[in-house]
Design a protein around this motif. Sequence first.
Motif, PDB file in Angstrom:
ATOM      1  N   ARG B 105       0.835  -1.203   0.000  1.00  6.77           N
ATOM      2  CA  ARG B 105       0.000   0.000   0.000  1.00  6.77           C
ATOM      3  C   ARG B 105       0.874   1.259   0.000  1.00  6.77           C
ATOM      4  O   ARG B 105       0.462   2.317   0.478  1.00  6.77           O
ATOM      5  CB  ARG B 105      -0.897  -0.009   1.243  1.00  6.77           C
ATOM      6  CG  ARG B 105      -1.956  -1.100   1.205  1.00  6.77           C
ATOM      7  CD  ARG B 105      -2.770  -1.115   2.466  1.00  6.77           C
ATOM      8  NE  ARG B 105      -1.964  -1.611   3.579  1.00  6.77           N
ATOM      9  CZ  ARG B 105      -1.970  -1.085   4.795  1.00  6.77           C
ATOM     10  NH1 ARG B 105      -2.682  -0.025   5.066  1.00  6.77           N
ATOM     11  NH2 ARG B 105      -1.225  -1.621   5.741  1.00  6.77           N
ATOM     12  N   THR B 106       2.099   1.106  -0.502  1.00 12.38           N
ATOM     13  CA  THR B 106       3.034   2.230  -0.462  1.00 12.38           C
ATOM     14  C   THR B 106       2.557   3.389  -1.341  1.00 12.38           C
ATOM     15  O   THR B 106       3.003   4.519  -1.153  1.00 12.38           O
ATOM     16  CB  THR B 106       4.439   1.790  -0.906  1.00 12.38           C
ATOM     17  OG1 THR B 106       4.321   0.980  -2.062  1.00 12.38           O
ATOM     18  CG2 THR B 106       5.163   1.006   0.156  1.00 12.38           C
ATOM     19  N   GLY B 112       4.213  12.039  -6.842  1.00 12.22           N
ATOM     20  CA  GLY B 112       5.067  12.153  -8.038  1.00 12.22           C
ATOM     21  C   GLY B 112       5.958  10.950  -8.228  1.00 12.22           C
ATOM     22  O   GLY B 112       7.101  11.090  -8.679  1.00 12.22           O
ATOM     23  N   GLY B 113       5.487   9.805  -7.848  1.00 19.45           N
ATOM     24  CA  GLY B 113       6.252   8.568  -8.048  1.00 19.45           C
ATOM     25  C   GLY B 113       7.246   8.283  -6.940  1.00 19.45           C
ATOM     26  O   GLY B 113       7.860   7.227  -6.903  1.00 19.45           O
ATOM     27  N   ILE B 114       7.414   9.233  -6.012  1.00 21.25           N
ATOM     28  CA  ILE B 114       8.404   9.032  -4.943  1.00 21.25           C
ATOM     29  C   ILE B 114       7.685   8.778  -3.614  1.00 21.25           C
ATOM     30  O   ILE B 114       6.773   9.517  -3.230  1.00 21.25           O
ATOM     31  CB  ILE B 114       9.342  10.258  -4.824  1.00 21.25           C
ATOM     32  CG1 ILE B 114      10.125  10.411  -6.129  1.00 21.25           C
ATOM     33  CG2 ILE B 114      10.285  10.119  -3.639  1.00 21.25           C
ATOM     34  CD1 ILE B 114      10.906  11.685  -6.230  1.00 21.25           C
ATOM     35  N   VAL B 115       8.113   7.719  -2.960  1.00 18.89           N
ATOM     36  CA  VAL B 115       7.499   7.352  -1.689  1.00 18.89           C
ATOM     37  C   VAL B 115       8.093   8.231  -0.590  1.00 18.89           C
ATOM     38  O   VAL B 115       9.320   8.342  -0.465  1.00 18.89           O
ATOM     39  CB  VAL B 115       7.762   5.866  -1.375  1.00 18.89           C
ATOM     40  CG1 VAL B 115       7.185   5.496  -0.025  1.00 18.89           C
ATOM     41  CG2 VAL B 115       7.172   4.981  -2.463  1.00 18.89           C
ATOM     42  N   ASN B 116       7.222   8.830   0.187  1.00 24.64           N
ATOM     43  CA  ASN B 116       7.680   9.685   1.275  1.00 24.64           C
ATOM     44  C   ASN B 116       7.880   8.819   2.518  1.00 24.64           C
ATOM     45  O   ASN B 116       6.930   8.469   3.220  1.00 24.64           O
ATOM     46  CB  ASN B 116       6.639  10.777   1.527  1.00 24.64           C
ATOM     47  CG  ASN B 116       7.128  11.793   2.530  1.00 24.64           C
ATOM     48  OD1 ASN B 116       7.995  11.504   3.353  1.00 24.64           O
ATOM     49  ND2 ASN B 116       6.578  12.988   2.433  1.00 24.64           N
ATOM     50  N   LEU B 117       9.135   8.464   2.773  1.00 22.22           N
ATOM     51  CA  LEU B 117       9.425   7.551   3.891  1.00 22.22           C
ATOM     52  C   LEU B 117       9.144   8.188   5.240  1.00 22.22           C
ATOM     53  O   LEU B 117       8.730   7.507   6.183  1.00 22.22           O
ATOM     54  CB  LEU B 117      10.875   7.072   3.815  1.00 22.22           C
ATOM     55  CG  LEU B 117      11.222   6.115   2.669  1.00 22.22           C
ATOM     56  CD1 LEU B 117      12.664   5.674   2.763  1.00 22.22           C
ATOM     57  CD2 LEU B 117      10.309   4.898   2.658  1.00 22.22           C
ATOM     58  N   ASN B 118       9.385   9.489   5.330  1.00 25.16           N
ATOM     59  CA  ASN B 118       9.123  10.161   6.613  1.00 25.16           C
ATOM     60  C   ASN B 118       7.646  10.085   6.965  1.00 25.16           C
ATOM     61  O   ASN B 118       7.273   9.804   8.103  1.00 25.16           O
ATOM     62  CB  ASN B 118       9.566  11.632   6.544  1.00 25.16           C
ATOM     63  CG  ASN B 118      11.074  11.743   6.509  1.00 25.16           C
ATOM     64  OD1 ASN B 118      11.775  10.852   6.999  1.00 25.16           O
ATOM     65  ND2 ASN B 118      11.574  12.804   5.910  1.00 25.16           N
TER      66      ASN B 118
ATOM     67  N   TYR C 177      18.912   5.443  -7.218  1.00 23.92           N
ATOM     68  CA  TYR C 177      18.659   5.595  -5.776  1.00 23.92           C
ATOM     69  C   TYR C 177      17.171   5.805  -5.514  1.00 23.92           C
ATOM     70  O   TYR C 177      16.570   5.138  -4.667  1.00 23.92           O
ATOM     71  CB  TYR C 177      19.474   6.773  -5.222  1.00 23.92           C
ATOM     72  CG  TYR C 177      19.379   6.872  -3.724  1.00 23.92           C
ATOM     73  CD1 TYR C 177      20.250   6.150  -2.905  1.00 23.92           C
ATOM     74  CD2 TYR C 177      18.392   7.637  -3.115  1.00 23.92           C
ATOM     75  CE1 TYR C 177      20.147   6.195  -1.536  1.00 23.92           C
ATOM     76  CE2 TYR C 177      18.278   7.683  -1.739  1.00 23.92           C
ATOM     77  CZ  TYR C 177      19.161   6.972  -0.950  1.00 23.92           C
ATOM     78  OH  TYR C 177      19.039   7.009   0.416  1.00 23.92           O
ATOM     79  N   ILE C 178      16.599   6.727  -6.278  1.00 27.97           N
ATOM     80  CA  ILE C 178      15.185   7.056  -6.034  1.00 27.97           C
ATOM     81  C   ILE C 178      14.292   5.857  -6.359  1.00 27.97           C
ATOM     82  O   ILE C 178      13.421   5.491  -5.576  1.00 27.97           O
ATOM     83  CB  ILE C 178      14.777   8.309  -6.849  1.00 27.97           C
ATOM     84  CG1 ILE C 178      15.477   9.532  -6.254  1.00 27.97           C
ATOM     85  CG2 ILE C 178      13.272   8.503  -6.842  1.00 27.97           C
ATOM     86  CD1 ILE C 178      15.378  10.779  -7.095  1.00 27.97           C
ATOM     87  N   PHE C 180      15.049   2.686  -6.501  1.00 28.11           N
ATOM     88  CA  PHE C 180      15.278   1.519  -5.629  1.00 28.11           C
ATOM     89  C   PHE C 180      14.781   1.761  -4.198  1.00 28.11           C
ATOM     90  O   PHE C 180      14.207   0.875  -3.578  1.00 28.11           O
ATOM     91  CB  PHE C 180      16.775   1.190  -5.608  1.00 28.11           C
ATOM     92  CG  PHE C 180      17.093  -0.169  -5.049  1.00 28.11           C
ATOM     93  CD1 PHE C 180      16.732  -1.314  -5.730  1.00 28.11           C
ATOM     94  CD2 PHE C 180      17.759  -0.314  -3.844  1.00 28.11           C
ATOM     95  CE1 PHE C 180      17.024  -2.578  -5.227  1.00 28.11           C
ATOM     96  CE2 PHE C 180      18.058  -1.572  -3.332  1.00 28.11           C
ATOM     97  CZ  PHE C 180      17.683  -2.699  -4.028  1.00 28.11           C
ATOM     98  N   ASN C 181      15.021   2.969  -3.694  1.00 24.98           N
ATOM     99  CA  ASN C 181      14.702   3.229  -2.284  1.00 24.98           C
ATOM    100  C   ASN C 181      13.412   3.986  -2.063  1.00 24.98           C
ATOM    101  O   ASN C 181      12.848   3.953  -0.977  1.00 24.98           O
ATOM    102  CB  ASN C 181      15.832   4.021  -1.621  1.00 24.98           C
ATOM    103  CG  ASN C 181      17.085   3.198  -1.481  1.00 24.98           C
ATOM    104  OD1 ASN C 181      17.039   2.037  -1.109  1.00 24.98           O
ATOM    105  ND2 ASN C 181      18.220   3.791  -1.799  1.00 24.98           N
ATOM    106  N   ARG C 182      12.983   4.713  -3.076  1.00 21.11           N
ATOM    107  CA  ARG C 182      11.847   5.607  -2.838  1.00 21.11           C
ATOM    108  C   ARG C 182      10.697   5.432  -3.821  1.00 21.11           C
ATOM    109  O   ARG C 182       9.913   6.358  -4.006  1.00 21.11           O
ATOM    110  CB  ARG C 182      12.324   7.073  -2.890  1.00 21.11           C
ATOM    111  CG  ARG C 182      13.325   7.462  -1.816  1.00 21.11           C
ATOM    112  CD  ARG C 182      12.632   7.508  -0.464  1.00 21.11           C
ATOM    113  NE  ARG C 182      13.600   7.561   0.609  1.00 21.11           N
ATOM    114  CZ  ARG C 182      14.078   8.675   1.151  1.00 21.11           C
ATOM    115  NH1 ARG C 182      13.692   9.819   0.682  1.00 21.11           N
ATOM    116  NH2 ARG C 182      14.941   8.624   2.139  1.00 21.11           N
ATOM    117  N   SER C 183      10.634   4.324  -4.493  1.00 15.56           N
ATOM    118  CA  SER C 183       9.475   4.142  -5.371  1.00 15.56           C
ATOM    119  C   SER C 183       8.772   2.842  -5.008  1.00 15.56           C
ATOM    120  O   SER C 183       9.386   1.924  -4.450  1.00 15.56           O
ATOM    121  CB  SER C 183       9.901   4.091  -6.847  1.00 15.56           C
ATOM    122  OG  SER C 183      10.444   2.838  -7.142  1.00 15.56           O
ATOM    123  N   THR C 184       7.512   2.792  -5.315  1.00 15.65           N
ATOM    124  CA  THR C 184       6.737   1.591  -5.016  1.00 15.65           C
ATOM    125  C   THR C 184       7.351   0.383  -5.704  1.00 15.65           C
ATOM    126  O   THR C 184       7.477  -0.685  -5.107  1.00 15.65           O
ATOM    127  CB  THR C 184       5.276   1.793  -5.469  1.00 15.65           C
ATOM    128  OG1 THR C 184       4.746   2.883  -4.718  1.00 15.65           O
ATOM    129  CG2 THR C 184       4.440   0.555  -5.237  1.00 15.65           C
TER     130      THR C 184
END
Lengths: 422, 500, 319
Positions: B105-106, B112-118, C177-178, C180-184
């Motif tokens: 469910r990320t 914008g395609g980037i998962v906000n980890l915070n 990086y993005i 691998f680490n920050r995308s679904t």
Amino acid sequence: MKNFSKLFSILLVLTMTVLMLSGCSGKKASEDAQTRDDAETTAAPAGNQSEESTDSDGASGNTSGTYKIGYNYFGSGSYALLSLANNSKVAIDAFGNEAVGMDDEFSVEKIVQDIENMISSGADGLIIWLPAESLYLTVADICKQAEVPFVLNDKIPSDESIIKELKANPYFVGAVSPANSVYGEAIAQYALSQNLKTCIISSSGVGDASDTPRLEAFTKAFTEGGGEILAELHADAADAAQGQLEDTLVANPDPDFIYGVGSDFGIAAVSALENAGNTRAVVLTSGLDKQALSLLGNSPMKMVNGDFWICGMLSAVVLQNYLDGTPLKDANGGPVWVDNVMPFEVPADKYDLYTRFFLDEYCYSNDEIKQMSGKYNPDFNYDAFIKLIQDQDYSLDKRLIQKYKESKVTADELKAVGIDVD
Amino acid sequence: MAEEILKTENLSKSFGATKANKNINITIHSGSVFGLAGENGSGKSTLASIICGIQKRDGGIIYKDGNEYNPANLIEANRLHVSMVVQELGVVGSLPPAINMFLGRTDEFTTGGIVNLNKMEEAANKQLKKWDLGSIPMDCMTEELSIEQRKILELARALSTDPDFLVLDEISQALSHDRREILYRFIKRFTKEGKTILMVTHDLDEMMEICDTIAVLRDGEMIETKPTSEFTINELKRKMIGREISGEYYRSDWKEEYQEEVILEVENLTVPDQLKDISFQLHKGEILGVCGLSDAGIHSLGRALFGMSERRTGKVCVKTTKALLNKPKDVIKAGGAYLSKDRDLDGLMLDASLGSNLAVPSVSDLSGRLGFLNPREVKNLAEEIKDSFEIKATGIEHIVKSLSGGNRQKVNLSRWLVKDLKFIILDCPTRGVDIGVKAYIYNILKKAKKEGIGILLISDELSETIGMSDRIMIMRDRRIAGILSRNTDFTEDKIIEVML
Amino acid sequence: MGVKMRKLKKQMILLGCIGAIFVISNMAVDGRLLTWNNMKIIITHAIFPSFVSWGMMFIFTSGLIDLSIGANILLSANIGAICAMDLGMGYFGLIGMTLISAVILEQLSVNCSVNLKIPSWISGLGMALIFEAILTFYSTIRSKTEGSSNITLVNYREMGSMPYMAIIWIIGFAAAYIIFNRSTLGLNIRAIGGNEGVAKAMGINMKKTMLSGAVVGALFIGMAAIIQESYAGKLASTSGLGSLSTIFKSLATVLLAQSFERVVSMPVGIIFSAVFVTSLFNVLTLIGVPSGTGQEMCLGAIVILCGIISHWRYKGVVK
């Protein structure tokens, strides 16, 4: 079910074992029959078809006068290896034969396997490229067992006892190889004559069959002449060679020249010098690769030499003569043994003509090749063959003169490159 | 009477010839805790899995909130507000905890395609806080968390889908005393909000205390369903097993009894961040229990004694021979053995056969001078162990992964006990096993004690340590807080007092 | 000490160690290592293995060990060069067709494994042989007609020279990086690699994720092919799995990066490892260690050493 699986596995293993063991034998029964049949039915020389010959001194062949010729090449990717194979194929085709080419995938062990496969496929004769001293007699034995004539192409043994045994093999037709060491020597002499005293060598993997004799001859001639080798590099591929050269140019920033032992390595050396901003050093290389030649005159590339891998064609000619029943034999009745096919140079001004008559079309026409068989040209014999090699009939200049005779090139064009035919 | 939230009619499921569930009919009311009791392999987990969409049913109907309910997978079940903490599923160790919590469910946290980890970490912490589940470090990989933290993470993950029907399959077995208290508090709060829990547990005391209704399954069949108040614990055991449990369960004596001879001597054992200055002696024929709250270091002790910890200092030796035990090899050579808490990860070769698993510890004993094994001897040993420890399997070729939890633990334990052991370190030996297997294991331990084997029994269950130990070593803050004797001090209150 | 601090400490130690190795090596080669020119050369050489390794990262992490990557690079680079040079498509041909080819070839390889249920390393080897054979076929024809066995990229080579290579490298790193680490997609790939069962239960579409990962990986592999074709001018065909040697340095890079995964994330680790591996060859050359034998031996030893160091305190069997 479990027991069935076990039983099935055992049966499978047994079947595989039997198949492999049968592969170890000289040939299968069916092949025996076929060989016998061939020996009985085939005429020896096409020009002398009434005389049936089953002895090894004559030839095998078949009634149609065309043959299935097998040839192997060490691997693809290298222009040199492919050209060598192509040259054999050109001659095989010119004589109207069927060609069977086998890629050894850069594995010496696979060469023996490929030879056996070619024999199994019913080849009437083999053109063998074999770079391993230890395998010559093995291969000769396989051919003898299978009663298939063979010729050694480009690589020949150096051990006298092996040579003696080979020459005694009734199915050994001959050997044609370049003066590999002359390539290296020629480069060394050229460098010394140009007062180039320090060099970096870029070559293929350690122990490469083509590059090693060139390298050794170059090293000997160059160092004895007062030259100094700053580094000797070995890489599996040309793109890796470029990186190596760039690293080495940091350690040795000011060599007089780089010797690319094969043309790919010469091309890589040009790029490496450009990337390093070195405008002083020059590049010398062996191997008439179009790309290397195109760099002549407009880059650090100063000299390219080679023999156009003509041994591929010449060895096919030796085999064809045997199969046609006009075997080329020396004064003592021995097979052809040539180990001095000399290189020629392609200077920058002759590059266009080289492209025209060696690449766009083949340096020999099909008719010219056919004339190299006793079947079509009764005057062609051992002496004629040796003379062709000694006169370097295959060299750029000689071929250009021949093309002039065929009116394919004008006297002016030749004059422009320093060949006077008037 | 509260509304029906979930109802099954003639629910059936088979795995090949094995009928895991036969015509199961249950009715669960909202705001209640519904307990599923049964032996290992009785079909509890299968039933729970079908309800959550992890397994497909072969026949029957399920209704949720009065509507027919047939989820294709867990995600669809989640959408229908059903969630589950699965016994063996676990987490992705190579991902951070927050990502594990929202795995699949990320997209909810993507801009914008980037998962906000915070944002995801915030949401994860919020989830933990919302249900008062304690804190879990978020700035590490999940594999760095303890088993308990991972289980809590799984619970939080299940809760993050906003379920009104939650299945908890054997969750408490992985938790220490204090974390269980957190779980119980959560269950109360959850059901108070009108939500429902289906609980699968082998801890019958826990079941009797928490559940409103208990259903007993045996061999895939529903034996009985009734309010907890109408069950007695003995009746529950009898219904589960189908017979009276023969012999005693725990030890019946209340006497510290073992031989004078010291087998294992531990001096100032220290592992940075895990253990501090641990010193004790284990005697011949003694069961030395070890308990403590979570993070007290009890599980680290087992690993450290077996020589599996990094940067271990101090001395662990065999008293009589003075042989130092620094590596697992030394322990085994000295006649020792170790069963870790995570039997699947550390103990068993799950994809290998039962025979291979049983024979592994004895390979060096069975191999000849040149190191070759006689397949017949290996087979005989494996079959002997299988028969004498009553491991339920089709044969020694049976793949261990497909054995029930209890049988897996029997495999884990039995293969060591057939060896000529001097001592054994057991970390939660009855975790995830049913009452029948539990009783069986206790009997084995009693027999081993009689034979003079020293047993270090690390356990999260106080009743187990009280019931079986000669002495109990209580740990607090990674140190020994006290050692109590069976002769006088064995009360739950006294132990908890030392723990805290 | 918190987990974050412990990790930071490890990262500092790693950086310190690499720095110390560079300083000591620089002294050993009389200061020729840490010169602007030499560092430029090292970075130039590190870019190709970096891109290949990032590509491998997206493919390998989901559990697909595809060994056709080397053959893919050779074939797609040659296709791109043919489009650019022979077909006159210029940069569009070079970039577009190389990337498209790389993606198609990778999809063939991965689909072969995923759909036909063949272990990925087996299907990868099979596809490598096929890709090699296609290129060999082309080489054989070309050597007869063109006077050279492989096409040479004479023009359009800016992407193989500085500073363009470095710019592409930085962009590639940021993208790797993005994603691998920050995308679904990246997180799902890592979930599949970490615990397939959990990933499946959490509703992650395994097949779709693996194939999408292979597309992303192939784009990085395609970029590697473009860079190497632009840098070297031509990539020669091979046979008999000779293409594996093309990716040997990249495999070593991935292996090293995996060893340091506990300290730095994979995309970052790949940068460190690629620079480290290429520096190693550079230093060995400066010292005068023979290439082809001594240098490869040292690389093997260093890879093993790094594996040992990264698992120094790990007890148990490292898989």
